[in-house]
Motif scaffolding. Structure first.
Motif, mmCIF file in Angstrom:
data_model
loop_
_atom_site.group_PDB
_atom_site.id
_atom_site.type_symbol
_atom_site.label_atom_id
_atom_site.label_comp_id
_atom_site.label_asym_id
_atom_site.label_seq_id
_atom_site.Cartn_x
_atom_site.Cartn_y
_atom_site.Cartn_z
ATOM 1 N N GLY A 183 0.814 -1.202 0.000
ATOM 2 C CA GLY A 183 0.000 0.000 0.000
ATOM 3 C C GLY A 183 0.844 1.247 0.000
ATOM 4 O O GLY A 183 2.077 1.185 -0.016
ATOM 5 N N SER A 184 0.167 2.406 0.031
ATOM 6 C CA SER A 184 0.863 3.687 0.045
ATOM 7 C C SER A 184 0.054 4.690 0.851
ATOM 8 O O SER A 184 -1.135 4.473 1.133
ATOM 9 C CB SER A 184 1.094 4.196 -1.381
ATOM 10 O OG SER A 184 -0.150 4.449 -2.026
ATOM 11 N N ALA A 185 0.708 5.791 1.216
ATOM 12 C CA ALA A 185 0.043 6.842 1.979
ATOM 13 C C ALA A 185 0.679 8.176 1.614
ATOM 14 O O ALA A 185 1.847 8.229 1.225
ATOM 15 C CB ALA A 185 0.169 6.586 3.475
ATOM 16 N N SER A 186 -0.083 9.264 1.748
ATOM 17 C CA SER A 186 0.405 10.576 1.340
ATOM 18 C C SER A 186 0.809 11.464 2.502
ATOM 19 O O SER A 186 1.327 12.570 2.288
ATOM 20 C CB SER A 186 -0.663 11.290 0.496
ATOM 21 O OG SER A 186 -1.843 11.502 1.249
ATOM 22 N N ASP A 187 0.584 11.031 3.724
ATOM 23 C CA ASP A 187 1.026 11.802 4.895
ATOM 24 C C ASP A 187 1.094 10.883 6.115
ATOM 25 O O ASP A 187 0.750 9.699 6.036
ATOM 26 C CB ASP A 187 0.117 13.008 5.162
ATOM 27 C CG ASP A 187 -1.338 12.634 5.424
ATOM 28 O OD1 ASP A 187 -1.583 11.543 5.992
ATOM 29 O OD2 ASP A 187 -2.233 13.416 5.070
ATOM 30 N N GLY A 188 1.511 11.456 7.231
ATOM 31 C CA GLY A 188 1.705 10.654 8.426
ATOM 32 C C GLY A 188 0.437 10.031 8.963
ATOM 33 O O GLY A 188 0.433 8.883 9.416
ATOM 34 N N THR A 189 -0.656 10.778 8.905
ATOM 35 C CA THR A 189 -1.923 10.255 9.413
ATOM 36 C C THR A 189 -2.385 9.052 8.602
ATOM 37 O O THR A 189 -2.798 8.020 9.159
ATOM 38 C CB THR A 189 -3.007 11.350 9.379
ATOM 39 O OG1 THR A 189 -2.565 12.467 10.164
ATOM 40 C CG2 THR A 189 -4.322 10.832 9.931
ATOM 41 N N GLU A 190 -2.295 9.178 7.277
ATOM 42 C CA GLU A 190 -2.655 8.047 6.417
ATOM 43 C C GLU A 190 -1.722 6.863 6.654
ATOM 44 O O GLU A 190 -2.141 5.708 6.611
ATOM 45 C CB GLU A 190 -2.596 8.463 4.943
ATOM 46 C CG GLU A 190 -3.741 9.338 4.487
ATOM 47 C CD GLU A 190 -3.703 9.559 2.987
ATOM 48 O OE1 GLU A 190 -2.926 8.884 2.284
ATOM 49 O OE2 GLU A 190 -4.466 10.426 2.502
#
Length: 216
Positions: free
Chosen positions: A28-35
């Motif tokens: 998976g991937s995320a665009s910021d720390g919260t994600e």
């Protein structure tokens, strides 16, 4: 592996490169720390490839929360930031490695496999500065009582000093260029030799003897 970066094109390109590496699966991937934290909780990756400068929750805070909440997950920083403040903030947050985005494919692959094996990894230029700064910090630290814990080895004293300064096992591993397993063994030996059963008790005894203190 989870890829965390706020630039979509870079994130997608990096995920494609990683997917082409042997023994690497991008979950998976995320665009910021919260994600990133939400994705870690849901996907439980073995490694998180973490950018530092992101909107909202930055990579340092996300690294701190991930290593605290899921200590079995390794965080490998991949960033453009190479200033001392960013480097030490990430390592003290528990990052297992620190690479610059200019790193080549082979270097990235090697770092991923090293971190997967429990080793600490630093970009060459970062490593030299960390060693230099570590030397300066050692000089600044008040020397603890050498007679306080005669059963401890020199390496165990170094580990105890960092424990007393509040560093996590991953951060200690990065600072001393050891594997997390080795650090855990040292901490276990320290507990046995100090006749304590937890980290808080070890810290209390260590600070009474002058460990973990820095002159200002």
């Amino acid at each position: 592996m989870l890829v965390v970066d706020d630039h979509a094109l870079f994130r997608e390109g990096l995920a494609a490169i990683l997917a082409s590496l042997p023994d690497v699966v991008v979950v998976g991937s995320a665009s910021d720390g919260t994600e990133a934290i939400s994705a870690v909780e849901e996907l439980q990756p073995d490694i998180v490839l973490m950018d530092l400068h992101m909107p909202g929750m930055n990579g340092v805070e996300a690294t701190r929360r991930i290593t605290a909440g899921w200590p079995h997950i390794a965080v490998l920083v991949l960033t453009m930031l190479e200033d001392d403040r960013s480097v030490f903030a990430a390592l003290e947050a528990g990052a297992h490695g620190y690479l610059l985005k200019e790193s080549g494919r082979a270097e990235l692959a090697g770092a991923i496999h090293a971190v997967s094996a429990g080793q600490a990894v630093l970009d060459g230029s970062i490593a030299r500065r960390v060693l230099s700064s570590a030397g300066r910090r050692t000089d600044e630290r008040r020397m603890p009582d050498p007679q306080a814990f005669p059963l401890l080895t020199q390496r165990e004293r170094e580990v105890l000093d960092l424990v007393a300064r509040g560093l996590t096992n991953p951060a200690i591993a990065s600072r001393l260029f050891l594997s997390e397993k080795t650090v855990r063994n040292h901490v276990s030996n320290i507990f046995t030799k100090l006749h304590v059963t937890d980290r808080a008790a070890a810290v209390a005894r260590a600070r009474d003897a002058g460990y973990g203190e820095v002159q200002r």
